[in-house]
Design a protein around this motif. Structure first.
Motif, PDB file in Angstrom:
ATOM      1  N   ARG A 129       0.850  -1.198   0.000  1.00 23.61           N
ATOM      2  CA  ARG A 129       0.000   0.000   0.000  1.00 23.61           C
ATOM      3  C   ARG A 129       0.874   1.233   0.000  1.00 23.61           C
ATOM      4  O   ARG A 129       2.085   1.163   0.210  1.00 23.61           O
ATOM      5  CB  ARG A 129      -0.910   0.016   1.232  1.00 23.61           C
ATOM      6  CG  ARG A 129      -0.194  -0.196   2.555  1.00 23.61           C
ATOM      7  CD  ARG A 129      -0.955   0.319   3.744  1.00 23.61           C
ATOM      8  NE  ARG A 129      -0.931   1.772   3.796  1.00 23.61           N
ATOM      9  CZ  ARG A 129      -1.288   2.459   4.871  1.00 23.61           C
ATOM     10  NH1 ARG A 129      -1.718   1.836   5.940  1.00 23.61           N
ATOM     11  NH2 ARG A 129      -1.256   3.775   4.856  1.00 23.61           N
ATOM     12  N   ASP A 130       0.231   2.359  -0.276  1.00 25.60           N
ATOM     13  CA  ASP A 130       0.931   3.641  -0.259  1.00 25.60           C
ATOM     14  C   ASP A 130       0.893   4.230   1.146  1.00 25.60           C
ATOM     15  O   ASP A 130      -0.157   4.300   1.777  1.00 25.60           O
ATOM     16  CB  ASP A 130       0.278   4.615  -1.238  1.00 25.60           C
ATOM     17  CG  ASP A 130       0.476   4.189  -2.678  1.00 25.60           C
ATOM     18  OD1 ASP A 130      -0.422   4.473  -3.501  1.00 25.60           O
ATOM     19  OD2 ASP A 130       1.513   3.583  -2.995  1.00 25.60           O
ATOM     20  N   TYR A 131       2.050   4.680   1.573  1.00 26.13           N
ATOM     21  CA  TYR A 131       2.172   5.385   2.842  1.00 26.13           C
ATOM     22  C   TYR A 131       2.494   6.844   2.539  1.00 26.13           C
ATOM     23  O   TYR A 131       3.206   7.141   1.570  1.00 26.13           O
ATOM     24  CB  TYR A 131       3.272   4.770   3.702  1.00 26.13           C
ATOM     25  CG  TYR A 131       2.954   3.377   4.181  1.00 26.13           C
ATOM     26  CD1 TYR A 131       3.203   2.270   3.375  1.00 26.13           C
ATOM     27  CD2 TYR A 131       2.386   3.153   5.432  1.00 26.13           C
ATOM     28  CE1 TYR A 131       2.900   0.981   3.797  1.00 26.13           C
ATOM     29  CE2 TYR A 131       2.089   1.871   5.869  1.00 26.13           C
ATOM     30  CZ  TYR A 131       2.344   0.797   5.041  1.00 26.13           C
ATOM     31  OH  TYR A 131       2.040  -0.474   5.465  1.00 26.13           O
ATOM     32  N   TRP A 132       2.005   7.741   3.391  1.00 24.07           N
ATOM     33  CA  TRP A 132       2.129   9.167   3.133  1.00 24.07           C
ATOM     34  C   TRP A 132       2.734   9.898   4.328  1.00 24.07           C
ATOM     35  O   TRP A 132       2.477   9.542   5.479  1.00 24.07           O
ATOM     36  CB  TRP A 132       0.743   9.774   2.852  1.00 24.07           C
ATOM     37  CG  TRP A 132       0.133   9.265   1.602  1.00 24.07           C
ATOM     38  CD1 TRP A 132      -0.629   8.148   1.453  1.00 24.07           C
ATOM     39  CD2 TRP A 132       0.233   9.851   0.299  1.00 24.07           C
ATOM     40  NE1 TRP A 132      -0.998   7.992   0.144  1.00 24.07           N
ATOM     41  CE2 TRP A 132      -0.490   9.029  -0.590  1.00 24.07           C
ATOM     42  CE3 TRP A 132       0.863  10.978  -0.204  1.00 24.07           C
ATOM     43  CZ2 TRP A 132      -0.600   9.298  -1.951  1.00 24.07           C
ATOM     44  CZ3 TRP A 132       0.740  11.266  -1.551  1.00 24.07           C
ATOM     45  CH2 TRP A 132       0.027  10.436  -2.408  1.00 24.07           C
ATOM     46  N   GLY A 133       3.489  10.932   4.010  1.00 26.27           N
ATOM     47  CA  GLY A 133       3.960  11.831   5.041  1.00 26.27           C
ATOM     48  C   GLY A 133       2.915  12.884   5.363  1.00 26.27           C
ATOM     49  O   GLY A 133       1.840  12.922   4.768  1.00 26.27           O
ATOM     50  N   GLN A 134       3.272  13.770   6.282  1.00 29.32           N
ATOM     51  CA  GLN A 134       2.321  14.772   6.752  1.00 29.32           C
ATOM     52  C   GLN A 134       2.296  16.004   5.851  1.00 29.32           C
ATOM     53  O   GLN A 134       1.391  16.831   5.965  1.00 29.32           O
ATOM     54  CB  GLN A 134       2.661  15.189   8.190  1.00 29.32           C
ATOM     55  CG  GLN A 134       3.797  16.208   8.318  1.00 29.32           C
ATOM     56  CD  GLN A 134       5.175  15.637   8.053  1.00 29.32           C
ATOM     57  OE1 GLN A 134       5.339  14.416   7.878  1.00 29.32           O
ATOM     58  NE2 GLN A 134       6.179  16.502   8.017  1.00 29.32           N
ATOM     59  N   GLY A 135       3.256  16.125   4.984  1.00 31.88           N
ATOM     60  CA  GLY A 135       3.303  17.249   4.057  1.00 31.88           C
ATOM     61  C   GLY A 135       4.200  18.367   4.545  1.00 31.88           C
ATOM     62  O   GLY A 135       4.359  18.575   5.756  1.00 31.88           O
ATOM     63  N   THR A 136       4.780  19.079   3.596  1.00 38.57           N
ATOM     64  CA  THR A 136       5.601  20.240   3.920  1.00 38.57           C
ATOM     65  C   THR A 136       5.241  21.367   2.950  1.00 38.57           C
ATOM     66  O   THR A 136       5.105  21.141   1.739  1.00 38.57           O
ATOM     67  CB  THR A 136       7.106  19.901   3.857  1.00 38.57           C
ATOM     68  OG1 THR A 136       7.876  21.021   4.292  1.00 38.57           O
ATOM     69  CG2 THR A 136       7.562  19.486   2.469  1.00 38.57           C
TER      70      THR A 136
END
Length: 120
Positions: free
Chosen positions: A107-114
């Motif tokens: 599956r795809d894992y995501w960061g919190q964003g910058t």
């Protein structure tokens, strides 16, 4: 528990450069592919650049020749070198990694964003 942490965003003048970094923790093996996406206010999240496990890269046309995605020396780290930044590059940038965990499906894992903001 898999976590992705991005860093390197900020405010830059048009024509400037930034380097985004993303490091994953909790992954026992190499991710299948790693990528950067971005989402501007009121718009959908779109792909910016991808790099596969064998090093193949892919870019959206609007960043071709200006952005470079690369892997870090440490396992499951990825960078996005952004040059020639334009105001339309302003967005929240997200790191994503496709990974097969020890149990379950890939599956795809995501960061919190910058946040990247390019001033004209």
């Amino acid at each position: 528990q898999v976590q992705l942490v991005e860093s390197g965003g900020g405010l830059v003048q048009a024509g400037g450069s930034l380097r985004l970094s993303c490091a994953a923790s909790g992954m026992l093996s190499q991710a299948n592919r790693m990528g950067w996406y971005r989402q501007a206010p009121g718009k959908q999240r779109d792909l910016v650049a991808l790099i596969t496990s064998d090093g193949a890269t892919r870019y959206v046309d609007s960043v071709q020749g200006r952005f470079t995605i690369s892997k870090g020396g440490a396992k499951n780290t990825v960078y996005l070198q952004m040059s020639g930044l334009k105001p339309e590059d302003t967005a929240v940038y997200y790191c994503s990694m496709n990974y097969l965990p020890e149990y379950g499906n890939a599956r795809d894992y995501w960061g919190q964003g910058t946040q990247v903001t390019v001033a004209s």
